[in-house]
Motif scaffolding. Structure first.
Motif, PDB file in Angstrom:
ATOM      1  N   LYS A  69       0.852  -1.187   0.000  1.00 52.10           N
ATOM      2  CA  LYS A  69       0.000   0.000   0.000  1.00 52.10           C
ATOM      3  C   LYS A  69       0.888   1.237   0.000  1.00 52.10           C
ATOM      4  N   PRO A  70       0.436   2.299  -0.629  1.00 54.40           N
ATOM      5  CA  PRO A  70       1.228   3.528  -0.592  1.00 54.40           C
ATOM      6  C   PRO A  70       1.307   4.047   0.843  1.00 54.40           C
ATOM      7  N   ARG A  71       2.492   4.444   1.225  1.00 57.32           N
ATOM      8  CA  ARG A  71       2.697   4.907   2.588  1.00 57.32           C
ATOM      9  C   ARG A  71       2.688   6.425   2.647  1.00 57.32           C
ATOM     10  N   ARG A  72       2.341   6.924   3.793  1.00 52.46           N
ATOM     11  CA  ARG A  72       2.387   8.358   3.998  1.00 52.46           C
ATOM     12  C   ARG A  72       3.837   8.797   4.051  1.00 52.46           C
ATOM     13  N   PRO A  73       4.145   9.939   3.469  1.00 55.24           N
ATOM     14  CA  PRO A  73       5.514  10.418   3.537  1.00 55.24           C
ATOM     15  C   PRO A  73       5.877  10.783   4.970  1.00 55.24           C
TER      16      PRO A  73
END
Length: 83
Positions: A69-73
């Protein structure tokens, strides 16, 4: 069998020599039975390790191909990013 067919002195000597070699091989096998048992144990361990290594490769390949899943920066947030 060679001596029975050819019936020569050389064929008889060759047959006797072959029989002697097989007798010596059998004696060696019987005297070194503990070594043979150890070899069998090592072969079994190796086959067990092969199975474990194959499982590891399967798990690693599953992890590599798994979609993440795309992670928060991470890091400091600036006002321009918040908006």
């Amino acid at each position: 069998m060679l001596a029975n067919i050819l019936k020569s002195e050389t064929a008889i000597k060759a047959s006797i020599h072959i029989i002697e070699v097989f007798v010596k091989m059998r004696e060696m096998i019987l005297t070194h039975k503990d070594i043979l048992l150890k070899l069998q144990q090592l072969e079994k361990q190796q086959s067990d390790h092969d199975v474990s290594i194959k499982q590891l490769y399967q798990y690693i390949s599953a992890l590599i191909t798994e979609k993440q899943k795309p992670r928060r920066p991470i890091g400091f947030k600036t006002k321009s990013r918040d908006q």
